[in-house]
Structures are given as C-alpha cells and as structure tokens.
Design an enzyme around this catalytic site. Structure first.
Site, PDB file in Angstrom:
ATOM      1  N   GLU A   1       0.828  -1.202   0.000  1.00 46.70           N
ATOM      2  CA  GLU A   1       0.000   0.000   0.000  1.00 46.70           C
ATOM      3  C   GLU A   1       0.872   1.265   0.000  1.00 46.70           C
ATOM      4  O   GLU A   1       0.937   1.997   0.989  1.00 46.70           O
ATOM      5  CB  GLU A   1      -0.913  -0.013   1.229  1.00 46.70           C
ATOM      6  CG  GLU A   1      -1.986   1.043   1.244  1.00 46.70           C
ATOM      7  CD  GLU A   1      -2.783   0.989   2.537  1.00 46.70           C
ATOM      8  OE1 GLU A   1      -2.349   1.631   3.504  1.00 46.70           O
ATOM      9  OE2 GLU A   1      -3.806   0.294   2.573  1.00 46.70           O
ATOM     10  N   PRO A   2       1.539   1.546  -1.115  1.00 50.50           N
ATOM     11  CA  PRO A   2       2.386   2.737  -1.166  1.00 50.50           C
ATOM     12  C   PRO A   2       1.568   4.001  -1.357  1.00 50.50           C
ATOM     13  O   PRO A   2       0.508   4.004  -1.978  1.00 50.50           O
ATOM     14  CB  PRO A   2       3.260   2.483  -2.401  1.00 50.50           C
ATOM     15  CG  PRO A   2       2.356   1.685  -3.297  1.00 50.50           C
ATOM     16  CD  PRO A   2       1.534   0.813  -2.382  1.00 50.50           C
TER      17      PRO A   2
ATOM     18  N   ARG B   1       4.409  20.335   4.578  1.00 49.92           N
ATOM     19  CA  ARG B   1       5.332  19.357   5.161  1.00 49.92           C
ATOM     20  C   ARG B   1       6.473  19.998   5.961  1.00 49.92           C
ATOM     21  O   ARG B   1       6.816  19.511   7.046  1.00 49.92           O
ATOM     22  CB  ARG B   1       5.895  18.432   4.094  1.00 49.92           C
ATOM     23  CG  ARG B   1       4.847  17.530   3.445  1.00 49.92           C
ATOM     24  CD  ARG B   1       5.461  16.475   2.534  1.00 49.92           C
ATOM     25  NE  ARG B   1       6.117  15.442   3.311  1.00 49.92           N
ATOM     26  CZ  ARG B   1       7.429  15.271   3.363  1.00 49.92           C
ATOM     27  NH1 ARG B   1       8.233  16.085   2.684  1.00 49.92           N
ATOM     28  NH2 ARG B   1       7.943  14.308   4.094  1.00 49.92           N
TER      29      ARG B   1
ATOM     30  N   TYR C   1       6.501  18.838   9.777  1.00 46.74           N
ATOM     31  CA  TYR C   1       7.456  17.795  10.123  1.00 46.74           C
ATOM     32  C   TYR C   1       8.911  18.269  10.125  1.00 46.74           C
ATOM     33  O   TYR C   1       9.808  17.459  10.376  1.00 46.74           O
ATOM     34  CB  TYR C   1       7.368  16.633   9.125  1.00 46.74           C
ATOM     35  CG  TYR C   1       5.993  16.129   8.829  1.00 46.74           C
ATOM     36  CD1 TYR C   1       5.172  15.648   9.841  1.00 46.74           C
ATOM     37  CD2 TYR C   1       5.509  16.094   7.529  1.00 46.74           C
ATOM     38  CE1 TYR C   1       3.900  15.165   9.567  1.00 46.74           C
ATOM     39  CE2 TYR C   1       4.241  15.615   7.230  1.00 46.74           C
ATOM     40  CZ  TYR C   1       3.442  15.152   8.258  1.00 46.74           C
ATOM     41  OH  TYR C   1       2.192  14.672   7.979  1.00 46.74           O
TER      42      TYR C   1
ATOM     43  N   CYS D   1       1.217  35.434   7.185  1.00 47.67           N
ATOM     44  CA  CYS D   1       1.434  36.212   8.411  1.00 47.67           C
ATOM     45  C   CYS D   1       1.695  35.234   9.557  1.00 47.67           C
ATOM     46  O   CYS D   1       0.927  35.128  10.508  1.00 47.67           O
ATOM     47  CB  CYS D   1       0.212  37.080   8.685  1.00 47.67           C
ATOM     48  SG  CYS D   1       0.452  38.263  10.018  1.00 47.67           S
TER      49      CYS D   1
END
Length: 450
Positions: A296-297, A335, A339, A372
């Site tokens: 399941e990529p 991202r 992360y 902002c």
C-alpha cells in the site's frame, strides 16, 4: 537490507560543490519549460510528471496487488494514471470514495488486478480507517465496499448495515516508526489499528456479528526505513496464525521511503518483496490455499513526480541572514512546517542568459512564504528552527522549484490567510495539461453567508 543507488531521476538534485550552482538550476520539468508553465498557469503551481508515476508503479510489479494510498496525491488525473497501470486504491473518507469512482474505479469485482492463479480477486476500492463517520458508512454500504477496520467498534457498525460482509483487520503490532513522530502509525503512541493483544476479542466480535475476517493489514509509519518495515512481516505472520484459514489477503501496508536529501538512495525493493513473499509462502503452506500479497504505497508512487513552482517576490536581509520570499506558503506545502521536512530546491532564473555552472554565484539563504506566520519557512528543521539552503543568487521574478513535492503536497493545502488553492498540471509526453484550475477569490467565499 542493502539500498540501491539512485536511478538518476532529475527531481532529486545532488548537493553542489562549494561555490558551484549548476545542479541547482532547473529550466524544465519533464521536458516542459518551467517559465512556460508559470506563464501559462500562474504561480504557485503544482506540476506532476506522469511518466515518473508510471515508473514507480512498475517498480512494484512483483506484488500481487499495489494499492495506492490516495491521500498522498488524490487529483483525478493522477488516480487515472495509476489505475491504467493496474494499481488499485484505498479510501479514507467518503470524499476519497467519490474520487476513486470518478477516476474510473469500479466499486466491486475483480478490478484491474483480478483473481489469477487461484488468488482471490483484489478489491478495486478498500475503505481504510479507524472509525466510520456517518457519511463514510453510508458510502461503504451504498457501494458495497470492502472495509479495513482499525477499531472493533467498526465491526459492530458495519454488521448492522452489511450483515455477512468480509472484512480486513488493521492491526497495530505494538511498535512503529516513521520520518517524524507525527507519521508513526504503530505502538502505544498511535491511534491507528486494533491493538495486537486485542485480536482475539476482535475475532470473537466479528464472529458474533457474522463478519468473515479475510484480510490482515499492518502499517507502522510513513517514510520509515526498510529495516523497521521488515519487522512487520514477523509480527503479521504471528497474527495471521491467530486468525487462521479464513485469510485470503495479507497487506504489508505502506511507508516505502523515497530520497529527499542529497545522498539518500532508493530502497532495496527486490529484497523487501522476497521477505514478504517468504512470509506469504509459509502462511499458504499452513493454511493450504493461496494468499494475495498486497502493498500500500503512497508517497513512493508520486513524491518524486511532483514539483511546486513558485515565484520569488522579495529578497531581503535580516541581520546576517538573507531571506528569499516566494508566493507559496505553508498553505501550499505544509510538510516543512508540520514535520521539519526537507525538500530539494532549484532556481529557474527569469533571465535566460544568467550564467550557470561554476561561473554562477551561489549563497546560503532561508526560503519563506507570504503568510502572516513566523513558521512560514520552507527551510526549517524539526522544531521550527530556521535553516538555510545553498541556491544560485536570486532576484525578484525568478522562479523557485520545490522538488519531490508530489506526496502530501496539494492534498494538505489550505485557504489559510484566504489564499486560493493553486492550480495542478499533469505533464505527459512533453505536454502540460491543466488538471485543476486555480481557485478564484470568488470561490473562496462560495457557500458562506452574511
């Protein structure tokens, strides 16, 4: 497991030698000019290389079923590309079910990877989640979809609406791993899956409800390494023995890593398949019938195919640091702020005569967006610390290309600061085709009332 060398995909730019910026200048994406894309479709803009997606699908051809985690990149045109490569999909919401159907997937039946060699047929769409919201349960029932249950309460809720259904159990093996703690989907710190010690109870509840457990799925995290992913095979084998002969499908989950940073390489996919194939063969011998082996990529199929094209609108000094500010922000690509994720970057100068190669001037700069928010920085580390990147000397009007952005890019975009969503373009055969128009400011307020 041994890693393979990078296959030469231009989307992962090697770190340049000191003072040389040739590798950090990009004028084309999949044969189409970056400046032409920006001129035609505006910025910020997501562009996807269809042939790269096909290559990544074909990398996984040895698996019986490749099931795309469409949450990574769910544009209908992208789903159509993977569908034509024989890849099926999972769906985590009613909206993703609707997307899969709109992209040409049938709700049930053998699907593009049908039953062969004694294997059970693959489900074209599987609903995978830890809960049923009411809309999703209605959609599952309406279309008769197979469900991958991440909690035991889902078993009772499904049985009340679809008595006698076959289900898959998503099991949390008690450990997890990922490129960030926020992408770790195993262990006590994760909400995902049925806890491994609770499997006997889940089997009793399924039997009481009249459901047949025909599938088993484990997924420990996104962007992890193969050493940790390999541990899942042993854990799944033990749970499979608890479930018994009703199993017809086992899923290794996803999490396959892709190279983002200089020096990172593609994983040993052949070795990974052989590990799981050996697990499958032992279980087939124990159960006395064939098992379908699924993968399941998500990011693996689309990350390297995606590019975020954005225009430089200001270059400014803040003390000893230079900031390059572009018209994309964390509303466009989340991202880095979520992360501390690293993305390769390259520059497309507005002036075609700007020097490239050793003669080009380069500098360490921080790259930020228009929002902002102090956290609106694309060059940051986990924890929100501003970092810098070596880039060719930039000017207002140049284009910055943020690369390996085809997974968890547009799908996580928002209207924060009332910014319209960007356009998306699919590049195929040297031609760019608009597959999502840029959101207008009028569309921003559609549905609102005073």
């Amino acid at each position: 497991m041994t890693a393979t060398t990078h296959d030469g995909d231009a989307s992962v730019i090697p770190s340049p030698a000191s003072g040389a910026a040739a590798a950090l200048v990009r004028r084309t994406i999949a044969g189409v000019g970056v400046a032409d894309l920006a001129r035609t479709h505006g910025t910020p803009l997501y562009a996807y290389d269809a042939e790269m997606i096909r290559r990544r699908c074909r990398d996984l051809a040895r698996w019986d079923t490749v099931r795309f985690a469409q949450k990574a990149c769910s544009n209908l045109a992208v789903l159509d590309v993977v569908r034509r490569e024989g890849v099926v999909v999972d769906a985590v919401s009613a909206g993703e079910i609707h997307r899969a159907l709109a992209a040409g997937y049938g709700p049930r039946g053998a699907g593009p990877t049908g039953g062969t060699g004694g294997l059970p047929p693959a489900h074209p769409i599987v609903y995978t989640a830890d809960i049923f919201d009411r809309e999703s349960l209605d959609a599952v029932v309406r279309h008769g979809l197979h469900v991958n249950c991440g909690s035991t309460d889902m078993l009772d809720q499904l049985a009340a609406r679809m008595p006698g259904a076959e289900v898959t159990l998503r099991v949390n093996p008690g450990f997890g791993h990922g490129h960030s703690q926020k992408t770790n989907t195993g262990g006590e710190g994760s909400k995902h899956g049925i806890w491994h010690a609770e499997v006997p109870d889940a089997l009793r509840r399924a039997a009481w409800a009249g459901l047949a457990v025909t599938g088993l799925h484990m997924h420990i995290g996104s962007g992890t390494d193969l050493a940790h992913l390999a541990e899942v095979a042993g854990a799944l084998e033990k749970v499979a023995e608890e479930i018994g002969r009703s199993l017809t499908t086992i899923s290794a989950g996803g999490g396959l890593p892709v190279p983002y940073r200089p020096g990172e390489v593609h994983a040993d996919l052949a070795g990974y398949f052989e590990l799981w194939d050996a697990t499958r063969r032992r279980l087939e011998h124990r159960f006395g019938h064939p098992l379908r082996l699924e993968l399941e990529p998500g990011r693996y199929l689309t990350a390297e195919a995606g590019f975020l094209v954005t225009e430089i609108r200001a270059v400014k000094r803040q003390g000893n640091r230079t900031y390059v500010l572009v018209d994309a922000g964390f509303n466009t690509l989340a991202r880095p702020v979520m992360y501390g994720a690293y993305h390769p970057m390259s520059l497309c100068p507005a002036d075609p005569l700007v020097a490239e190669g050793p003669a080009a001037r380069a500098a360490e700069v921080a790259v930020g967006g228009p929002l902002c928010e102090s956290g609106d920085i694309f060059t940051q580390t986990d924890g929100g610390f501003v970092a810098t990147r070596l880039l060719p000397e930039a000017a207002v009007g140049d284009l910055l290309v943020i690369e390996v952005a085809g997974a968890y890019g547009f799908v996580m975009a928002s209207n924060y600061n009332s910014k319209p969503l960007p356009a998306e373009v699919l590049i195929d055969g040297g031609t760019g085709r608009l597959v999502r128009h840029r959101q207008s400011v009028e569309e921003l307020v559609r549905g609102e009332t005073v």
